[in-house]
Scaffold this active site. Sequence first.
Site, mmCIF file in Angstrom:
data_model
loop_
_atom_site.group_PDB
_atom_site.id
_atom_site.type_symbol
_atom_site.label_atom_id
_atom_site.label_comp_id
_atom_site.label_asym_id
_atom_site.label_seq_id
_atom_site.Cartn_x
_atom_site.Cartn_y
_atom_site.Cartn_z
ATOM 1 N N THR A 155 0.900 -1.153 0.000
ATOM 2 C CA THR A 155 0.000 0.000 0.000
ATOM 3 C C THR A 155 0.939 1.202 0.000
ATOM 4 O O THR A 155 2.028 1.133 0.584
ATOM 5 C CB THR A 155 -0.903 0.054 1.256
ATOM 6 O OG1 THR A 155 -0.060 0.152 2.414
ATOM 7 C CG2 THR A 155 -1.773 -1.178 1.395
ATOM 8 N N HIS A 156 0.540 2.269 -0.667
ATOM 9 C CA HIS A 156 1.412 3.455 -0.821
ATOM 10 C C HIS A 156 2.754 3.084 -1.451
ATOM 11 O O HIS A 156 3.755 3.767 -1.210
ATOM 12 C CB HIS A 156 1.675 4.152 0.520
ATOM 13 C CG HIS A 156 0.457 4.345 1.353
ATOM 14 N ND1 HIS A 156 -0.381 5.418 1.228
ATOM 15 C CD2 HIS A 156 -0.094 3.547 2.318
ATOM 16 C CE1 HIS A 156 -1.379 5.306 2.085
ATOM 17 N NE2 HIS A 156 -1.234 4.164 2.749
ATOM 18 N N SER A 277 16.840 -1.576 -26.805
ATOM 19 C CA SER A 277 17.179 -0.179 -27.031
ATOM 20 C C SER A 277 18.174 -0.113 -28.191
ATOM 21 O O SER A 277 19.032 -0.980 -28.334
ATOM 22 C CB SER A 277 17.800 0.400 -25.763
ATOM 23 O OG SER A 277 18.633 1.497 -26.085
ATOM 24 N N LYS A 283 19.452 -3.472 -22.520
ATOM 25 C CA LYS A 283 18.061 -3.212 -22.128
ATOM 26 C C LYS A 283 17.040 -4.149 -22.756
ATOM 27 O O LYS A 283 17.192 -4.602 -23.885
ATOM 28 C CB LYS A 283 17.691 -1.758 -22.441
ATOM 29 C CG LYS A 283 18.450 -0.800 -21.531
ATOM 30 C CD LYS A 283 17.847 0.551 -21.503
ATOM 31 C CE LYS A 283 16.572 0.580 -20.687
ATOM 32 N NZ LYS A 283 15.924 1.883 -20.820
ATOM 33 N N GLU A 290 3.785 -0.802 -21.448
ATOM 34 C CA GLU A 290 3.766 0.666 -21.488
ATOM 35 C C GLU A 290 2.760 1.166 -22.520
ATOM 36 O O GLU A 290 2.081 2.173 -22.306
ATOM 37 C CB GLU A 290 5.167 1.199 -21.800
ATOM 38 C CG GLU A 290 6.128 0.980 -20.646
ATOM 39 C CD GLU A 290 7.572 1.272 -21.017
ATOM 40 O OE1 GLU A 290 8.308 1.746 -20.147
ATOM 41 O OE2 GLU A 290 7.971 1.028 -22.170
#
Length: 457
Positions: A155-156, A277, A283, A290
């Site tokens: 949470t948070h 990438s 990467k 996304e």
Amino acid sequence: MALWGGRFSTGPDEAFKQFNDSLPFDYQLAEQDIIGSVAWAGALEQVNVLSSDEHKELVSALYELLEEVKADPTAVATSGAEDIHSHVEAALIEKVGDLAKKLHTGRSRNDQVATDFRLWCRDTADHILKAIAQLKAEFVALAERELGTILPGYTHLQRAQPVLFSHWCMAYVEMLERDESRLQDAKARMNYCPLGSGALAGTAYPIDRQALAQGLGFTGATKNSLDGVSDRDFVVELLSCASISMIHLSRMSEDLIFYNSGEAGFIELADNVTSGSSLMPQKKNPDALELIRGKTGRVFGAFSAMMMTLKALPLAYNKDMQEDKEGIFDAMPTWLACIHMAQACIKGVKVKGERTLAAAKGGHANATELADYLVVKGVPFREGHHIVGVLVQLAISEGKTLEELSLDQYKSVSDVFENDVYPVLEIDACIKARQALGGTSIEQVTGAIKAAKKNNR
Ligand code: ARG
């Protein structure tokens, strides 16, 4: 040829024609327009506007056209007609000559487009429902595969309490089930047929509208012609269903992007849904997720645009309503593609169980257990909460977990503590304790998996 030249002495400007024409996008309604026209031809035969021979000839030409449209759906888009209704009529005239000009008797493009569009929305909703069921099944399969895996629950974005990784999976199954049920509700409400409402006042021919509606697979006919031609609630509802579902897909994406990050390292996404990438050879980016997160904005945009367009429109049809199509024609395939892509991502997720377990053990995520232990020993929860807070502070200052503190240290804060505190702090005990309905115990999660499998059949 336009459907309305008689009253005009000059034709439209080229710029106006381009501005006004909807064929470049409403060609996508071709199949629905033809199916609707077949049904309308049947209605016209019943009221003796068409003889049975004329009806036969028209219908067979319409089916011929349907085959052509199915074979090459985009060819229609460039015929130069004003809209799909004009295009279908012109194509029909080419096939059967003047007889085709009888088909528009008692009908308006206003009830026609409202009908076509509902048919399109209904078909599209069915594709989406199928895709959601597949995504749910993929989540359930992952939940079964990872049943023993423990994940830190947040949470948070702070480690809060350990949960089963499968519990996380089943949380998304819950959301998807609501998406399904919302879509089914929307489908049930949209499934009424405006055909036979005419331009706005109703048709002057004694058409049996209920039979016409049922022939097209609708539950029944719409009951008010003004509303029938101008209602676009079904578009708003479908876009609202899409938007809410995209919220879910976007939250799932965000969770997985975080789990996949170098910092968390909880999962590895499969090669087939990630990309590299051009500069940094090391990467492997979570592009699919996304993009789902990003495309959510597009779907919300279509939803709010539709509401803006409808706001304050006077009854009945206004040309503003032609703006009802492009947003949803973009949003629905986007939603569908996102569901499919989410499924591909879930299918290939590799969970790194030792990492998730280590993270779940850190962050003093078993502190609640300690407070509950004190409750069992008769300490009021609020007081126990304070005692545990002091112990957490002690553990942090010594760089230890709660289970690494000695019994003396426990007793220095409260003499209620005994040796039986240690088993309570074990991570399996934290999971096991959540036996009430909806909790993260193996029993509850297994029950949720079973129920989901039964629902999805
Ligand atoms: N292309 C129009 C639309 O999509 C069809 C209805 C046209 N009706 C009219 N009265 N001009 O809204």
